[in-house]
Write a protein that holds these residues in place. Structure first.
Motif, PDB file in Angstrom:
ATOM      1  N   PHE A   1       0.894  -1.138  -0.070  1.00  0.00           N
ATOM      2  CA  PHE A   1      -0.035   0.057  -0.106  1.00  0.00           C
ATOM      3  C   PHE A   1       0.973   1.209   0.102  1.00  0.00           C
ATOM      4  N   LEU A   2       1.074   1.856  -1.129  1.00  0.00           N
ATOM      5  CA  LEU A   2       1.698   3.262  -1.191  1.00  0.00           C
ATOM      6  C   LEU A   2       0.909   4.358  -1.068  1.00  0.00           C
ATOM      7  N   ASP A   3       0.931   4.934   0.114  1.00  0.00           N
ATOM      8  CA  ASP A   3       0.119   6.151   0.558  1.00  0.00           C
ATOM      9  C   ASP A   3       0.718   7.354  -0.011  1.00  0.00           C
ATOM     10  N   GLU A   4      -0.057   8.378  -0.329  1.00  0.00           N
ATOM     11  CA  GLU A   4       0.604   9.683  -0.877  1.00  0.00           C
ATOM     12  C   GLU A   4       1.507   9.349  -2.103  1.00  0.00           C
ATOM     13  N   ILE A   5       0.787   8.630  -3.179  1.00  0.00           N
ATOM     14  CA  ILE A   5       1.820   8.303  -4.175  1.00  0.00           C
ATOM     15  C   ILE A   5       2.199   9.457  -4.998  1.00  0.00           C
ATOM     16  N   SER A   6       1.253  10.507  -4.882  1.00  0.00           N
ATOM     17  CA  SER A   6       1.899  11.591  -5.596  1.00  0.00           C
ATOM     18  C   SER A   6       3.255  12.305  -5.289  1.00  0.00           C
ATOM     19  N   GLU A   7       3.936  11.807  -4.163  1.00  0.00           N
ATOM     20  CA  GLU A   7       4.981  12.486  -3.523  1.00  0.00           C
ATOM     21  C   GLU A   7       6.244  11.575  -3.866  1.00  0.00           C
ATOM     22  N   LEU A   8       5.884  10.345  -4.584  1.00  0.00           N
ATOM     23  CA  LEU A   8       6.980   9.676  -4.934  1.00  0.00           C
ATOM     24  C   LEU A   8       7.941  10.576  -6.201  1.00  0.00           C
ATOM     25  N   PRO A   9       8.961  10.384  -6.038  1.00  0.00           N
ATOM     26  CA  PRO A   9      10.059  11.247  -6.945  1.00  0.00           C
ATOM     27  C   PRO A   9       9.799  10.487  -8.337  1.00  0.00           C
ATOM     28  N   LEU A  10      10.131  11.438  -9.207  1.00  0.00           N
ATOM     29  CA  LEU A  10       9.995  10.975 -10.572  1.00  0.00           C
ATOM     30  C   LEU A  10      10.824  10.062 -11.304  1.00  0.00           C
ATOM     31  N   HIS A  11      11.978   9.871 -10.773  1.00  0.00           N
ATOM     32  CA  HIS A  11      13.163   9.018 -11.232  1.00  0.00           C
ATOM     33  C   HIS A  11      12.637   7.476 -10.553  1.00  0.00           C
ATOM     34  N   LEU A  12      11.829   7.488  -9.441  1.00  0.00           N
ATOM     35  CA  LEU A  12      11.424   6.341  -8.926  1.00  0.00           C
ATOM     36  C   LEU A  12       9.922   5.928  -9.627  1.00  0.00           C
ATOM     37  N   GLN A  13       9.449   6.671 -10.136  1.00  0.00           N
ATOM     38  CA  GLN A  13       8.147   6.480 -10.885  1.00  0.00           C
ATOM     39  C   GLN A  13       8.157   5.421 -11.906  1.00  0.00           C
ATOM     40  N   SER A  14       9.369   5.480 -12.698  1.00  0.00           N
ATOM     41  CA  SER A  14       9.638   4.744 -13.843  1.00  0.00           C
ATOM     42  C   SER A  14       9.882   3.486 -13.325  1.00  0.00           C
ATOM     43  N   LYS A  15      10.778   3.429 -12.072  1.00  0.00           N
ATOM     44  CA  LYS A  15      11.061   1.971 -11.621  1.00  0.00           C
ATOM     45  C   LYS A  15       9.837   1.261 -10.988  1.00  0.00           C
ATOM     46  N   LEU A  16       8.847   2.097 -10.347  1.00  0.00           N
ATOM     47  CA  LEU A  16       7.552   1.502  -9.934  1.00  0.00           C
ATOM     48  C   LEU A  16       6.890   0.995 -10.934  1.00  0.00           C
ATOM     49  N   LEU A  17       6.845   1.681 -12.256  1.00  0.00           N
ATOM     50  CA  LEU A  17       6.047   1.059 -13.640  1.00  0.00           C
ATOM     51  C   LEU A  17       6.666  -0.053 -13.793  1.00  0.00           C
ATOM     52  N   GLY A  18       8.018  -0.274 -14.015  1.00  0.00           N
ATOM     53  CA  GLY A  18       8.417  -1.691 -14.224  1.00  0.00           C
ATOM     54  C   GLY A  18       8.069  -2.671 -13.209  1.00  0.00           C
ATOM     55  N   VAL A  19       7.745  -2.463 -11.984  1.00  0.00           N
ATOM     56  CA  VAL A  19       7.412  -3.615 -11.058  1.00  0.00           C
ATOM     57  C   VAL A  19       5.992  -3.913 -11.274  1.00  0.00           C
ATOM     58  N   ILE A  20       5.050  -2.866 -11.703  1.00  0.00           N
ATOM     59  CA  ILE A  20       3.629  -3.244 -11.987  1.00  0.00           C
ATOM     60  C   ILE A  20       3.632  -4.001 -13.170  1.00  0.00           C
ATOM     61  N   GLN A  21       4.346  -3.661 -14.442  1.00  0.00           N
ATOM     62  CA  GLN A  21       4.292  -4.195 -15.829  1.00  0.00           C
ATOM     63  C   GLN A  21       4.930  -5.560 -15.775  1.00  0.00           C
ATOM     64  N   ASP A  22       6.038  -5.550 -14.983  1.00  0.00           N
ATOM     65  CA  ASP A  22       7.241  -7.006 -15.069  1.00  0.00           C
ATOM     66  C   ASP A  22       7.055  -7.851 -13.837  1.00  0.00           C
ATOM     67  N   LYS A  23       6.592  -7.260 -12.868  1.00  0.00           N
ATOM     68  CA  LYS A  23       6.545  -7.992 -11.518  1.00  0.00           C
ATOM     69  C   LYS A  23       8.003  -8.251 -11.170  1.00  0.00           C
ATOM     70  N   ALA A  24       8.872  -7.318 -11.438  1.00  0.00           N
ATOM     71  CA  ALA A  24      10.392  -7.391 -11.085  1.00  0.00           C
ATOM     72  C   ALA A  24      11.131  -6.247 -11.014  1.00  0.00           C
ATOM     73  N   PHE A  25      12.232  -6.353 -10.350  1.00  0.00           N
ATOM     74  CA  PHE A  25      13.020  -4.989 -10.015  1.00  0.00           C
ATOM     75  C   PHE A  25      14.444  -5.381  -9.794  1.00  0.00           C
ATOM     76  N   PHE A  26      15.152  -4.512  -9.691  1.00  0.00           N
ATOM     77  CA  PHE A  26      16.468  -4.517  -9.046  1.00  0.00           C
ATOM     78  C   PHE A  26      16.823  -3.724  -7.643  1.00  0.00           C
ATOM     79  N   ARG A  27      17.414  -4.232  -6.821  1.00  0.00           N
ATOM     80  CA  ARG A  27      17.777  -3.559  -5.580  1.00  0.00           C
ATOM     81  C   ARG A  27      18.748  -2.425  -5.845  1.00  0.00           C
TER      82      ARG A  27
END
Length: 441
Positions: A231-257
């Motif tokens: 649950f990501l509360d106040e999602i509007s405050e997520l920095p732009l450079h992390l928004q693209s990484k979150l998009l990848g998690v939603i699309q691919d269900k995967a990420f890099f630490r």
């Protein structure tokens, strides 16, 4: 349809069913309810819900609220067997216009398991908060109906609405009624974490990823939520450079630490919330358009309290009972005060109402709290007549502290939000509650 077939259907639906007559006397519960609650039909049949609540079988009752309001209602309550249930009650009217029956449909919200790799403050804040759903207004019943319909899916949900309307509460309800309820619910407020830390909090980091990093590395909230809900509360405050990484998690269900080269798969359901207009932020270039559409699969708008005034009396009753029990008081609100509360704008919504009730309980000298408890100009920003500057500042500080405690739940969270030390936050909050709601500096 013969009686045997009706019995088969009644006892084999997935939801619990609790049937009462028009006086709140239990007629029957089904087998699913028995399994959910750990209480058998023989213990309940023929007993009034008023009696059952008084005897501690249940901490609340949807049926009693339905009978009082003469309208559908949704509540959550706990049972004496330590189960947490969500109940939707519906009145069945006779030809004379009187309620003949109340049919209750029940979901089991009991937490089966939760992730224990977080510290005690975080666990209490994220996973053990037991706020109750109390609703009987048509707008809120529609919100709950939609939330329950989509809970059983894995669709991404975007909760919107003003601050204090109950977005976190709805997110928890969605998780608790989903197939992922046995998994953890990891809640992170994107506005409460410094931008330099939020990426490592969400996605974790590898050993030596940055100065000061733990030598063993660290799992992030997405990994810790495996099989559950993020649950990501106040999602509007997520920095732009992390928004693209979150998009990848939603699309691919995967990420890099952070600092990692190994792609990590994760199985989580995402619920996001905001009190901002994301569509406008997209137009202004402050939020990624592609992420917005990925989040907005199931939009769920929670209306402000001023648009569902019917919910105010039961909410006040709930908060009164809670704070009377907490502070060992026996306060009740006068009819005039209750009528006035329904007409106020409540710009801080449920959070403001909760803080007002707590303040009234701890500061009022009489058992019946009268209209005079309302400050001039309403409940927010007004000053009581004749209040000196010192008293006004103390009252304002107290309101800020109580609201911060309601929002952040821990003295550590209050301290971080208000820019004071944890010791100072703990001392001031203790002073408020021990001195009848007063701050003496």
């Amino acid at each position: 349809m013969d009686r045997e077939l009706l019995e088969i259907v009644f006892d084999n639906v997935d939801n619990g069913i609790y049937l009462t007559d028009g006086n709140g006397v239990t007629i029957r519960v089904n087998r699913t309810f028995e399994e959910m609650s750990g209480i058998r039909n023989e213990e309940l049949a023929g007993k009034s819900l008023r009696q059952l609540v008084a005897e501690g079988y249940f901490t609340g009752s949807a049926s009693l609220l339905v009978l009082e309001r003469r309208a559908p209602a949704t509540v959550t309550y706990s049972t004496r067997t330590n189960r947490k249930l969500l109940v939707k009650g519906k009145p069945i009217f006779g030809a004379d216009g009187e309620i003949r029956y109340v049919v209750n449909t029940i979901w089991d919200l009991t937490v089966v398991d939760y992730n224990r790799e977080v510290d005690s403050d975080t666990a209490r804040d994220q996973l053990l908060v037991e706020e109750d759903v109390i609703a009987c207004s048509a707008p809120m019943m529609q919100v709950i109906d939609l939330a329950l319909r989509v809970a059983g899916t894995d669709s991404t949900i975007l909760l919107t609405g003003e601050s204090g309307v109950g977005k976190s509460l709805v997110a928890r309800m969605i998780h608790r009624t989903s197939e992922r309820k046995a998994g953890p619910l990891m809640h992170i407020n994107c506005a409460a974490i410094p931008e330099s830390l939020i990426e490592s909090e969400l996605f974790g980091y590898e050993p030596g990823a940055f100065t000061g990093a733990d030598r063993k590395g660290k799992r992030g909230l997405f990994e810790m939520a495996e099989g559950g809900t993020v649950f990501l509360d106040e999602i509007s405050e997520l920095p732009l450079h992390l928004q693209s990484k979150l998009l990848g998690v939603i699309q691919d269900k995967a990420f890099f630490r952070v600092g990692g080269r190994q792609l990590r798969s994760v199985d989580v359901r995402l619920v996001a919330a905001t009190n901002k207009d994301l569509a406008r932020m997209v137009a202004e270039g402050r939020f990624r358009e592609d992420l917005y559409y990925r989040l907005n699969v199931v939009p769920l708008y929670i209306p402000p309290l001023r648009e569902r005034c019917e919910d105010i009396p039961p909410l006040v009753g709930y908060f009164l009972e809670r704070f009377n029990r907490k502070y060992r008081k026996y306060k009740r609100f006068s009819a005039k005060l209750m009528a006035a509360l329904e007409r106020l704008p409540w710009r801080g919504n449920i959070r403001e109402l909760e803080n007002f009730v707590e303040r009234a309980v701890v500061t009022s000298s009489a058992d019946e709290v009268a209209l005079e408890v309302l400050p001039m100009g309403g409940t927010k920003g007004g000053l009581a007549e004749g209040m000196a500057l010192k008293g006004a500042l103390a009252e304002f500080e107290k309101q800020i502290l109580l609201e911060a405690e309601s929002r952040y739940r821990t003295t550590r969270g209050v301290a971080a939000a208000l820019g004071i030390s944890q010791a100072s936050a703990a001392r001031k909050l203790k002073q408020i509650k021990e001195n009848g709601g007063l701050l003496d500096g």
